[in-house]
Design an enzyme around this catalytic site. Structure first.
Site, PDB file in Angstrom:
ATOM      1  N   PHE A   1      46.278  29.830  35.982  1.00 38.68           N
ATOM      2  CA  PHE A   1      46.921  29.254  36.894  1.00 38.68           C
ATOM      3  C   PHE A   1      46.356  29.397  38.216  1.00 38.68           C
ATOM      4  O   PHE A   1      45.839  30.604  38.616  1.00 38.68           O
ATOM      5  CB  PHE A   1      48.268  29.606  36.924  1.00 38.68           C
ATOM      6  CG  PHE A   1      49.221  28.599  35.878  1.00 38.68           C
ATOM      7  CD1 PHE A   1      48.979  29.023  34.558  1.00 38.68           C
ATOM      8  CD2 PHE A   1      49.976  27.703  35.945  1.00 38.68           C
ATOM      9  CE1 PHE A   1      49.687  28.353  33.375  1.00 38.68           C
ATOM     10  CE2 PHE A   1      50.708  26.915  35.211  1.00 38.68           C
ATOM     11  CZ  PHE A   1      50.360  27.305  33.768  1.00 38.68           C
TER      12      PHE A   1
ATOM     13  N   ASN B   1      54.649  39.747  44.604  1.00 37.51           N
ATOM     14  CA  ASN B   1      54.391  38.191  44.546  1.00 37.51           C
ATOM     15  C   ASN B   1      55.785  37.629  44.287  1.00 37.51           C
ATOM     16  O   ASN B   1      56.812  37.982  43.796  1.00 37.51           O
ATOM     17  CB  ASN B   1      53.562  37.658  43.548  1.00 37.51           C
ATOM     18  CG  ASN B   1      52.234  38.028  44.107  1.00 37.51           C
ATOM     19  OD1 ASN B   1      51.631  37.230  45.049  1.00 37.51           O
ATOM     20  ND2 ASN B   1      51.286  38.802  43.422  1.00 37.51           N
TER      21      ASN B   1
ATOM     22  N   ASP C   1      41.146  41.901  37.582  1.00 42.77           N
ATOM     23  CA  ASP C   1      41.552  40.411  37.328  1.00 42.77           C
ATOM     24  C   ASP C   1      41.632  40.226  35.852  1.00 42.77           C
ATOM     25  O   ASP C   1      40.500  40.135  35.174  1.00 42.77           O
ATOM     26  CB  ASP C   1      40.215  39.467  37.995  1.00 42.77           C
ATOM     27  CG  ASP C   1      40.846  38.261  37.993  1.00 42.77           C
ATOM     28  OD1 ASP C   1      41.482  37.614  37.271  1.00 42.77           O
ATOM     29  OD2 ASP C   1      40.543  37.518  38.933  1.00 42.77           O
ATOM     30  N   ILE C   2      42.737  40.196  35.558  1.00 40.39           N
ATOM     31  CA  ILE C   2      42.894  40.087  33.781  1.00 40.39           C
ATOM     32  C   ILE C   2      42.512  38.946  33.396  1.00 40.39           C
ATOM     33  O   ILE C   2      41.811  38.814  32.269  1.00 40.39           O
ATOM     34  CB  ILE C   2      44.534  40.226  33.453  1.00 40.39           C
ATOM     35  CG1 ILE C   2      45.019  41.515  34.410  1.00 40.39           C
ATOM     36  CG2 ILE C   2      44.640  40.276  32.181  1.00 40.39           C
ATOM     37  CD1 ILE C   2      46.719  41.605  34.320  1.00 40.39           C
TER      38      ILE C   2
HETATM   39  O1  C5P Z   1      42.531  34.398  41.887  1.00 40.32           O
HETATM   40  P1  C5P Z   1      44.032  34.013  41.663  1.00 40.32           P
HETATM   41  O2  C5P Z   1      44.961  35.043  41.842  1.00 40.32           O
HETATM   42  O3  C5P Z   1      44.362  32.822  42.522  1.00 40.32           O
HETATM   43  O4  C5P Z   1      44.255  33.368  40.165  1.00 40.32           O
HETATM   44  C1  C5P Z   1      45.313  33.064  39.379  1.00 40.32           C
HETATM   45  C2  C5P Z   1      45.045  33.255  37.946  1.00 40.32           C
HETATM   46  O5  C5P Z   1      44.328  34.382  37.924  1.00 40.32           O
HETATM   47  C3  C5P Z   1      46.467  33.199  37.561  1.00 40.32           C
HETATM   48  O6  C5P Z   1      46.127  32.634  36.112  1.00 40.32           O
HETATM   49  C4  C5P Z   1      46.888  34.809  37.254  1.00 40.32           C
HETATM   50  O7  C5P Z   1      47.575  34.885  36.133  1.00 40.32           O
HETATM   51  C5  C5P Z   1      45.386  35.276  37.168  1.00 40.32           C
HETATM   52  N1  C5P Z   1      45.263  36.853  37.568  1.00 40.32           N
HETATM   53  C6  C5P Z   1      45.214  37.668  36.768  1.00 40.32           C
HETATM   54  N2  C5P Z   1      44.689  39.173  37.390  1.00 40.32           N
HETATM   55  C7  C5P Z   1      44.485  39.193  38.530  1.00 40.32           C
HETATM   56  C8  C5P Z   1      44.649  38.045  39.422  1.00 40.32           C
HETATM   57  C9  C5P Z   1      45.093  36.766  38.868  1.00 40.32           C
HETATM   58  O8  C5P Z   1      45.185  37.515  35.422  1.00 40.32           O
HETATM   59  N3  C5P Z   1      44.381  40.411  38.845  1.00 40.32           N
END
Ligand code: C5P
Length: 399
Positions: free
Chosen positions: A323, A210, A306-307
């Protein structure tokens, strides 16, 4: 930092009309229980006499690096060691530039390099100078190195202009230095922050990632640290220095970030997901560099965990701040994400324009279940501090 009582505070005074206010600052610091020594730049001595500071602090003022008498009494390296904290007020545009470059062409700039103490600056200058990109760039550099920036305030200036650039009032400077003590907004709280991108290997030399610089996450780490929190940063690959006093685990991939987060999540009170985690990773990363043998190439991708969503749905999990970077329909998408991820608070920003990824500035729409607040475009460090104030308010309520 530990407040001001019983601290050795080195007050640096640089050349600006606000220097006269620093006499009062020295007096207030002494009154709050600090031991104060003053170092002035040559230009500062044109505004206020060193004798004035000597009379207030009871100690001779130093301004030259080549002063045999003073060097024999307390040499500059000894003075650098003596200081528990350095406060530079006013900090002129010129001095900020010299600090940002790491110059050591006078006593005060040399002390900034020679001291291991924390440094706070209270900038003061004409509003146009303050807003000049060169000054703002120097400001960002200093903040990245962990220098704490107090103010400036906005209002009427000595030159007749109105705008940002007034030195904070001495009482506000002392209050800010006191807040960085055990009474900070997040004193004693353990905070885990993810920051930066993740790199998902396609082969040993290529990756999917990213466009994230990590600046916002690092600014938050610094802001939490200033507010007394015990900060653990889990950082993807970025080229930023780890803020002083912050612990950092470096990772490359989303799976590594996931592992580092879940190894530590039980111990934290607040989780901030600021990383731009890659949603997908190549299913079969190659061990050797892929050769361009055909016209097409398909890479099969699999979902990464998704952490943030996993942390937010833990049964006894921490308070969560997520965020969201959106390219369209910011408010609707952000609201949907707040609910979908079950986070306590969500900070959303538009990306794709002049602000956002890799920029020093950003604007945020902050949402939580009972409210929202818009933080206008500003430097990411100032934005982090504003966000922390909203978070402190809501976190306190939810406890
Ligand atoms: O779903 P999206 O990527 O837009 O969400 C963004 C938020 O989710 C951010 O806070 C990002 O750090 C967290 N995130 C995460 N793990 C992922 C994808 C996004 O922790 N695999």
């Amino acid at each position: 930092m530990a407040g001001v009582a019983n601290q050795n505070i080195l007050l640096g005074v640089t050349g600006g009309i606000a220097a006269y206010k620093s006499v009062e600052l020295a007096r207030l610091l002494l009154k709050a229980g600090a031991r104060v020594r003053v170092v002035m730049t040559e230009a500062a001595t044109r505004f206020v006499s060193p004798l004035t500071f000597q009379a207030v602090t009871g100690h001779p003022v130093r301004s030259s690096l080549f002063d045999e008498e003073h060097e024999a009494a307390m040499g500059h390296i000894e003075l650098a060691r003596w200081a528990d904290q350095m406060v530079i007020a006013p900090a002129s545009a010129d001095f900020m530039a010299r600090m940002a470059l790491g110059l050591a062409n006078d006593l005060l700039s040399t002390l900034c390099l020679a001291s291991a103490s924390s440094i706070a600056i209270a900038p003061a200058m004409n509003q146009r100078m303050w807003q000049h990109p060169a000054v703002q760039r120097n400001l960002s550099r200093l903040e990245e190195r962990g220098v704490r920036v107090l103010g400036p305030a906005s209002g009427e200036q000595a030159c007749g202009d109105t705008g940002p650039g007034r030195m904070l009032e001495p009482t506000a400077i002392v209050a800010a230095l006191e807040t960085a003590s055990s009474e900070g907004l997040f004193a004693g709280e353990k905070v885990l922050i993810t920051a930066g991108p993740t790199h998902e290997a396609i082969d040993p030399v290529r990756f999917i990632g990213n466009r994230s610089s990590g600046k916002m996450g690092y600014a938050l780490a610094r802001a939490f640290q200033h507010e007394g929190a015990d900060v653990l940063l889990v950082s993807g690959p970025v080229s930023l220095p780890v803020p002083p006093g912050v612990n950092c685990i470096n990772v490359q991939t989303a799976l590594q970030m996931h592992e580092a987060v879940f190894e530590n999540i039980d111990t934290v009170a607040i989780f901030v997901g600021c990383a731009a985690v890659a949603d997908y990773r190549p299913e079969n990363p190659q061990h050797q560099k892929i050769k361009k043998l055909s016209d097409r190439m398909d890479i099969s991708l699999v979902r990464n965990p998704d952490i943030l969503a996993e942390v937010a749905t833990l049964e006894e999990g921490p308070y969560t701040l997520g965020f969201a970077a959106e390219t369209q329909n910011l408010a609707e998408n952000a609201q949907a994400k707040l609910l979908a991820k079950q986070v306590d608070m969500l900070a959303a920003n538009s990306v794709g324009g002049d602000v956002g990824f890799d920029s020093d500035e950003n604007a945020l729409l902050v949402l939580w279940s009972e409210g929202e607040k818009h933080l206008p475009v500003q430097n990411k460090q100032q934005l982090a501090e504003s966000l922390l104030r909203i978070l402190a308010d809501q976190y306190g309520r939810d406890e």
